[in-house]
Design an enzyme around this catalytic site. Structure first.
Site, short mmCIF file in Angstrom:
data_model
loop_
_atom_site.label_atom_id
_atom_site.label_comp_id
_atom_site.label_asym_id
_atom_site.label_seq_id
_atom_site.Cartn_x
_atom_site.Cartn_y
_atom_site.Cartn_z
N SER A 64 0.85 -1.20 0.00
CA SER A 64 0.00 0.00 0.00
C SER A 64 0.88 1.24 0.00
O SER A 64 1.68 1.45 0.92
CB SER A 64 -0.90 0.02 1.23
OG SER A 64 -1.41 1.33 1.41
N HIS A 93 -1.19 -1.38 -4.23
CA HIS A 93 -2.45 -1.02 -3.57
C HIS A 93 -2.52 0.50 -3.40
O HIS A 93 -1.66 1.10 -2.75
CB HIS A 93 -2.50 -1.72 -2.21
CG HIS A 93 -3.80 -1.60 -1.50
ND1 HIS A 93 -4.88 -2.42 -1.77
CD2 HIS A 93 -4.21 -0.76 -0.52
CE1 HIS A 93 -5.89 -2.10 -0.97
NE2 HIS A 93 -5.51 -1.08 -0.21
N ASP A 117 -4.76 3.53 -2.05
CA ASP A 117 -5.88 3.87 -1.16
C ASP A 117 -6.44 5.25 -1.51
O ASP A 117 -5.77 6.26 -1.31
CB ASP A 117 -5.40 3.86 0.29
CG ASP A 117 -5.13 2.45 0.79
OD1 ASP A 117 -6.05 1.61 0.73
OD2 ASP A 117 -4.00 2.17 1.23
N MET A 154 -9.13 7.89 -0.53
CA MET A 154 -10.01 8.24 0.61
C MET A 154 -10.59 9.63 0.37
O MET A 154 -9.88 10.53 -0.09
CB MET A 154 -9.21 8.25 1.90
CG MET A 154 -8.48 6.95 2.18
SD MET A 154 -7.70 7.01 3.81
CE MET A 154 -6.73 5.50 3.77
N HIS A 209 -8.22 0.80 -4.06
CA HIS A 209 -9.14 0.59 -2.93
C HIS A 209 -9.86 1.91 -2.66
O HIS A 209 -9.28 2.85 -2.11
CB HIS A 209 -8.33 0.13 -1.72
CG HIS A 209 -9.11 -0.08 -0.47
ND1 HIS A 209 -8.54 -0.27 0.76
CD2 HIS A 209 -10.46 -0.14 -0.24
CE1 HIS A 209 -9.47 -0.45 1.68
NE2 HIS A 209 -10.66 -0.34 1.10
N MET A 265 -12.16 4.17 -0.73
CA MET A 265 -12.83 4.39 0.55
C MET A 265 -13.58 5.71 0.42
O MET A 265 -13.18 6.74 0.98
CB MET A 265 -11.81 4.41 1.69
CG MET A 265 -11.33 3.00 2.05
SD MET A 265 -9.77 2.98 2.94
CE MET A 265 -8.65 3.08 1.56
N MET A 319 -11.35 -6.17 5.52
CA MET A 319 -10.55 -5.18 6.26
C MET A 319 -10.27 -5.72 7.66
O MET A 319 -11.19 -6.12 8.37
CB MET A 319 -11.31 -3.86 6.40
CG MET A 319 -11.48 -3.05 5.13
SD MET A 319 -9.96 -2.51 4.34
CE MET A 319 -9.19 -1.53 5.63
N ASP A 325 -6.50 -6.59 4.30
CA ASP A 325 -5.89 -5.25 4.33
C ASP A 325 -5.95 -4.70 5.75
O ASP A 325 -7.03 -4.55 6.32
CB ASP A 325 -6.66 -4.34 3.36
CG ASP A 325 -6.08 -2.93 3.27
OD1 ASP A 325 -5.00 -2.68 3.82
OD2 ASP A 325 -6.74 -2.09 2.62
C1 DX5 Z 1 -6.22 1.54 5.58
C2 DX5 Z 1 -5.79 1.20 4.19
C3 DX5 Z 1 -4.67 0.25 4.12
C4 DX5 Z 1 -3.39 0.72 4.79
C5 DX5 Z 1 -2.71 -0.49 5.34
O1 DX5 Z 1 -7.46 2.14 5.55
O2 DX5 Z 1 -6.86 0.64 3.45
O3 DX5 Z 1 -4.42 -0.16 2.79
O4 DX5 Z 1 -2.51 1.40 3.94
O5 DX5 Z 1 -1.59 -0.09 6.06
P1 DX5 Z 1 -0.83 -1.08 7.03
O6 DX5 Z 1 -0.35 -2.22 6.20
O7 DX5 Z 1 0.27 -0.23 7.58
O8 DX5 Z 1 -1.82 -1.51 8.08
ZN ZN Z 2 -6.39 -0.29 1.53
#
Ligand code: DX5
Ligand code: ZN
Length: 216
Positions: A7, A30, A32, A34, A63, A65, A133, A171
């Site tokens: 990620s 990956h 993210d 948001m 991903h 969010m 998750m 994740d």
């Molecule tokens: C959290 C994200 C993850 C995050 C994971 O909301 O969706 O992808 O980057 O980070 P680690 O591996 O540090 O928990």
């Molecule tokens: Zn993620």
């Protein structure tokens, strides 16, 4: 097939191209996205994801969010191998899945730790991948919530019983210390932010994680 998906939430966003080069042996990257509404944090959007896709050969695992994923998922699908939206955010999950597939990407759906398997099991047959998750979405560097792994086991046996080719991704809080037990629970695709980016040699860390996940 075991896949490691670092990620980039844990990467240096001021040096993204170099950071992407440092994880060249990853199976997926990956990303993210948001929106500051579905989750309290805010990251990057479509133009940045497009540029990322242009400077790496590793397929993107986006991903989302975000609220209203049905309005955005297909747009991200143009630049991604897979697009994951949240079950809890979708007004019409099936329509969102269909729109991702129609745009040429693999369709995946994420579920938060508090969402139970019975709430979304009817959608498993339409999905390419399920993202369980193991932290509350929004931030990297949190510890894995063990209880969420029960859903991995349930989804794996449900998919196997029905003969579905469903990939299961985990994740949140994945580490060298726990990846083997997550694999045993039935996951095949592993997101790792902190665990990869904290390493001096990230490609070596990716190899290490992959080897631990394969050894069952
Ligand atoms: C959290 C994200 C993850 C995050 C994971 O909301 O969706 O992808 O980057 O980070 P680690 O591996 O540090 O928990
Ligand atoms: Zn993620």
């Amino acid at each position: 097939m075991v896949r490691i998906s670092p990620s980039i939430l844990s990467a240096d966003f001021a040096n993204l191209e170099a950071e992407l080069k440092s994880i060249s042996s990853a199976d997926l990257i990956h990303v993210d996205v948001m929106d500051g509404h579905f989750v309290p944090n805010l990251t990057i959007g479509l133009p940045v994801v497009k540029r990322i896709s242009e400077v790496t050969n590793v397929p993107l695992d986006v991903h989302l969010m975000i609220e209203n994923p049905e309005l955005w998922a297909a747009k991200y699908a143009q630049f991604a191998h897979s697009v994951t939206f949240h079950f809890e955010a979708a007004k019409d999950a099936l329509a969102t899945i269909t729109s991702i597939k129609a745009a040429g990407a693999k369709a995946a759906m994420a579920i938060k730790p508090a969402t139970s398997f019975e709430d979304f099991q009817h959608l498993c047959g339409d999905l390419d991948m399920l993202l369980v998750m193991t932290v509350e979405p929004g931030f990297g560097g949190q510890s894995l919530i063990e209880g969420a792994l029960e859903k991995v086991t349930k989804a794996r046996s449900f998919a196997d019983d029905k003969g579905l080719s469903l990939s299961i991704q985990v994740d949140g809080g994945v580490t060298v210390g726990n990846i083997a037990s997550i694999a045993k629970a039935g996951a095949d695709t592993f997101v790792a932010g902190t665990a990869v980016f904290e390493a001096k040699d990230r490609n070596l860390r990716i190899e290490e994680l992959r080897a631990l996940a394969i050894t069952l």
